[in-house]
Design an enzyme around this catalytic site. Structure first.
Site, PDB file in Angstrom:
ATOM      1  N   TYR A  37      24.674  36.670  24.812  1.00  0.00           N
ATOM      2  CA  TYR A  37      25.078  37.699  23.864  1.00  0.00           C
ATOM      3  C   TYR A  37      23.852  38.157  23.239  1.00  0.00           C
ATOM      4  O   TYR A  37      23.155  37.480  22.576  1.00  0.00           O
ATOM      5  CB  TYR A  37      26.296  37.612  23.398  1.00  0.00           C
ATOM      6  CG  TYR A  37      26.486  36.742  22.198  1.00  0.00           C
ATOM      7  CD1 TYR A  37      25.704  35.316  22.678  1.00  0.00           C
ATOM      8  CD2 TYR A  37      26.946  37.009  21.215  1.00  0.00           C
ATOM      9  CE1 TYR A  37      25.694  34.913  21.370  1.00  0.00           C
ATOM     10  CE2 TYR A  37      26.452  36.298  19.811  1.00  0.00           C
ATOM     11  CZ  TYR A  37      26.285  35.034  20.109  1.00  0.00           C
ATOM     12  OH  TYR A  37      25.911  34.120  18.839  1.00  0.00           O
ATOM     13  N   LYS A 152      21.129  32.762  23.677  1.00  0.00           N
ATOM     14  CA  LYS A 152      21.976  33.012  22.263  1.00  0.00           C
ATOM     15  C   LYS A 152      23.306  32.792  23.894  1.00  0.00           C
ATOM     16  O   LYS A 152      23.976  34.109  23.585  1.00  0.00           O
ATOM     17  CB  LYS A 152      21.586  34.415  22.189  1.00  0.00           C
ATOM     18  CG  LYS A 152      22.559  34.852  21.146  1.00  0.00           C
ATOM     19  CD  LYS A 152      21.898  36.222  20.084  1.00  0.00           C
ATOM     20  CE  LYS A 152      22.685  36.895  19.322  1.00  0.00           C
ATOM     21  NZ  LYS A 152      23.232  35.493  18.342  1.00  0.00           N
ATOM     22  N   GLU A 184      18.571  25.521  10.672  1.00  0.00           N
ATOM     23  CA  GLU A 184      18.976  27.388  11.188  1.00  0.00           C
ATOM     24  C   GLU A 184      20.510  26.996  10.190  1.00  0.00           C
ATOM     25  O   GLU A 184      20.982  26.184   9.877  1.00  0.00           O
ATOM     26  CB  GLU A 184      18.640  27.672  11.833  1.00  0.00           C
ATOM     27  CG  GLU A 184      19.488  27.718  13.616  1.00  0.00           C
ATOM     28  CD  GLU A 184      19.521  28.549  14.342  1.00  0.00           C
ATOM     29  OE1 GLU A 184      19.744  29.539  14.336  1.00  0.00           O
ATOM     30  OE2 GLU A 184      19.989  27.520  15.528  1.00  0.00           O
ATOM     31  N   LEU A 208      17.804  29.314  17.075  1.00  0.00           N
ATOM     32  CA  LEU A 208      17.793  30.626  17.856  1.00  0.00           C
ATOM     33  C   LEU A 208      16.407  31.755  17.480  1.00  0.00           C
ATOM     34  O   LEU A 208      16.322  31.935  16.109  1.00  0.00           O
ATOM     35  CB  LEU A 208      18.705  31.460  17.354  1.00  0.00           C
ATOM     36  CG  LEU A 208      18.633  33.174  17.970  1.00  0.00           C
ATOM     37  CD1 LEU A 208      19.474  32.924  19.835  1.00  0.00           C
ATOM     38  CD2 LEU A 208      19.971  33.904  17.894  1.00  0.00           C
TER      39      LEU A 208
HETATM   40  N1  PDD Z   1      24.738  35.659  15.170  1.00  0.00           N
HETATM   41  N2  PDD Z   1      20.572  31.621  14.740  1.00  0.00           N
HETATM   42  C1  PDD Z   1      22.437  31.900  15.134  1.00  0.00           C
HETATM   43  C2  PDD Z   1      22.730  30.310  15.729  1.00  0.00           C
HETATM   44  C3  PDD Z   1      23.014  32.572  14.916  1.00  0.00           C
HETATM   45  O1  PDD Z   1      24.007  32.771  15.858  1.00  0.00           O
HETATM   46  C4  PDD Z   1      21.824  33.817  14.632  1.00  0.00           C
HETATM   47  C5  PDD Z   1      22.941  35.660  15.091  1.00  0.00           C
HETATM   48  C6  PDD Z   1      20.975  34.259  14.395  1.00  0.00           C
HETATM   49  C7  PDD Z   1      20.282  35.454  13.293  1.00  0.00           C
HETATM   50  O2  PDD Z   1      20.025  36.286  14.628  1.00  0.00           O
HETATM   51  P1  PDD Z   1      19.575  38.012  14.641  1.00  0.00           P
HETATM   52  O3  PDD Z   1      18.646  37.609  13.404  1.00  0.00           O
HETATM   53  O4  PDD Z   1      19.070  37.901  16.176  1.00  0.00           O
HETATM   54  O5  PDD Z   1      21.177  38.226  13.936  1.00  0.00           O
HETATM   55  C8  PDD Z   1      19.883  32.978  13.980  1.00  0.00           C
HETATM   56  C9  PDD Z   1      25.151  36.979  15.424  1.00  0.00           C
HETATM   57  C10 PDD Z   1      24.600  37.730  14.098  1.00  0.00           C
HETATM   58  C11 PDD Z   1      26.407  36.831  15.613  1.00  0.00           C
HETATM   59  O6  PDD Z   1      27.012  35.180  16.665  1.00  0.00           O
HETATM   60  O7  PDD Z   1      27.622  37.238  15.874  1.00  0.00           O
END
Ligand code: PDD
Length: 286
Positions: A37, A152, A184, A208
Site C-alpha cells: 500500500y 510497505k 524507526e 521503510l
Molecule cells: N505510514 N515507517 C513506517 C513503518 C510507516 O508506516 C510510515 C508511514 C513511515 C513514513 O513513511 P512516509 O513518509 O513515506 O509516509 C515510516 C503510513 C503513513 C501509514 O501506514 O499510514
C-alpha cells in the site's frame, strides 16, 4: 467529503461510494495480509511527492512478486480521478494492491493472480496545531517486526500492536530499537539531533524508506543544515537534543518526552521549528 457526501473510492476499475465497495472474503489481502500500500497526502488538490510514492509502490510490488496492475501514468489518472471525485482540497489518498482472490484459501500464489486495486480518499487537513506546538510523547519498544520492513506491506499486525502499546502507555508513538540501535517508529521514521547534526538511520531492510524522511533530508541539505544517515544507538537516542518523527500524514512532529523523560528542554527544539516551517513552505510551493 462529509456525512452528506461520503467518500468515493475506486475499486478494480469502478468508482463508487465507500459504503458500496465490496471485496471477496477470499481476497488474499484479507486472508494473509498479502498486499502492499501507499498513503499520499493531497494539498490543495495536488498529490504531494506522487512520483516518489508510485516508485516505492512499484518497488514494494516487485519485492513481493506482485505484477504491476497499472503503469505510472494510469496510476496518476486514477488517483487524480479519486481526488477530483472527492472535491480536491486537502485529502489523504490510500492505495492498496493485493494478490487478489483464489478459489480456496491456500498459501501458495494463485495460478493467474488478478490483483485487487483500491484507491480511497479520506479527509486530510493540517496536523493538529497542538501537536505541532507542544510536541508528542513516545516510548521505546523492541522492534518485533520481520526483516523486510523496507516493503510497505499491508501485513501490519506488529506495527498495530506496537502503536497500541505506546497509546496504552499514554504516548503517541512507539520508537523502535533492534539489537540496541534505532530503526524507526511504528508508523513513522525517526530523526535525532546530536551535536547540532540531524541524524537518521540509513535506509535498509530494517526500516521503510519514508518519502517524508527523504524530503526532510533534502530540505535540511538545501538550507545548509548538517545531516548524517548513520546508525543511532539507543543511548544516543535517549541523550538526543531533539527527536522528531516523520510520515506523510503527520509530516514532521517533535518528540518532547521519551519514556517519561524530557527530550532537550521538553519543548519542540530550534532545529525542528525551522524544518517544520520549511516543510510548510515547500509543500505549498510543490
Ligand atoms: N505510514 N515507517 C513506517 C513503518 C510507516 O508506516 C510510515 C508511514 C513511515 C513514513 O513513511 P512516509 O513518509 O513515506 O509516509 C515510516 C503510513 C503513513 C501509514 O501506514 O499510514
Amino acid at each position: 467529503m462529509s456525512e452528506k457526501n461520503p467518500p468515493l473510492v475506486w475499486l478494480n476499475g469502478h468508482t463508487m461510494p465507500l459504503s458500496e465497495a465490496r471485496i471477496s472474503v477470499l481476497d488474499r489481502g484479507f486472508l494473509f495480509g498479502d498486499g502492499v500500500y501507499e498513503v499520499i497526502s493531497v494539498y490543495d488538490g495536488k498529490p504531494f511527492l506522487l512520483d516518489e510514492h508510485l516508485r516505492r509502490l512499484e518497488r514494494s510490488m516487485d519485492a513481493v512478486r506482485l505484477g504491476h496492475p497499472h503503469d505510472r501514468d494510469t496510476w496518476k489518472q486514477i488517483i487524480d480521478q479519486v481526488v477530483k471525485a472527492n472535491g480536491n482540497g486537502e485529502q489523504s489518498v490510500y492505495v492498496q494492491v493485493t494478490r487478489g482472490t483464489a478459489p480456496l484459501r491456500d498459501h501458495k500464489f494463485p495460478a493467474n493472480p488478478k490483483p485487487t486495486v483500491l484507491v480511497m480518499a479520506s479527509p486530510g487537513g493540517p496536523v493538529s496545531q497542538d501537536l505541532v506546538n507542544d510536541g508528542i510523547r513516545a516510548v521505546i519498544l523492541d522492534d518485533i517486526r520481520w526483516e523486510q520492513c523496507n516493503v510497505k506491506s499491508t501485513m501490519l499486525l506488529a506495527n498495530v500492536l506496537l502503536r497500541q502499546q505506546a497509546l496504552d502507555a499514554g504516548a503517541h508513538e512507539a520508537i523502535l530499537v533492534r539489537d540496541g540501535h534505532l530503526t524507526e517508529g511504528a508508523a513513522s521514521n525517526v530523526f535525532v539531533v546530536i551535536g547540532g547534526v540531524v541524524v537518521t538511520p540509513p535506509n535498509s531492510d530494517e526500516l521503510l524508506p519514508g518519502i517524508t524522511r527523504s524530503f526532510i533530508l533534502g530540505l535540511c541539505r538545501d538550507h545548509g543544515v548538517s545531516c548524517a544517515e548513520r546508525g543511532v544507538s539507543e543511548d544516543e537516542l535517549r541523550g538526543a537534543e531533539e527527536i522528531w518523527i516523520s510520515s506523510s500524514r503527520k509530516e514532521v512532529l517533535a518528540v518532547v518526552n521519551l519514556d517519561g523523560n524530557s527530550v532537550g528542554t521538553g519543548k519542540p527544539g530550534p532545529v525542528f521549528t525551522k524544518v517544520f516551517q520549511w516543510f510548510q513552505e515547500a509543500k505549498r510551493a510543490a
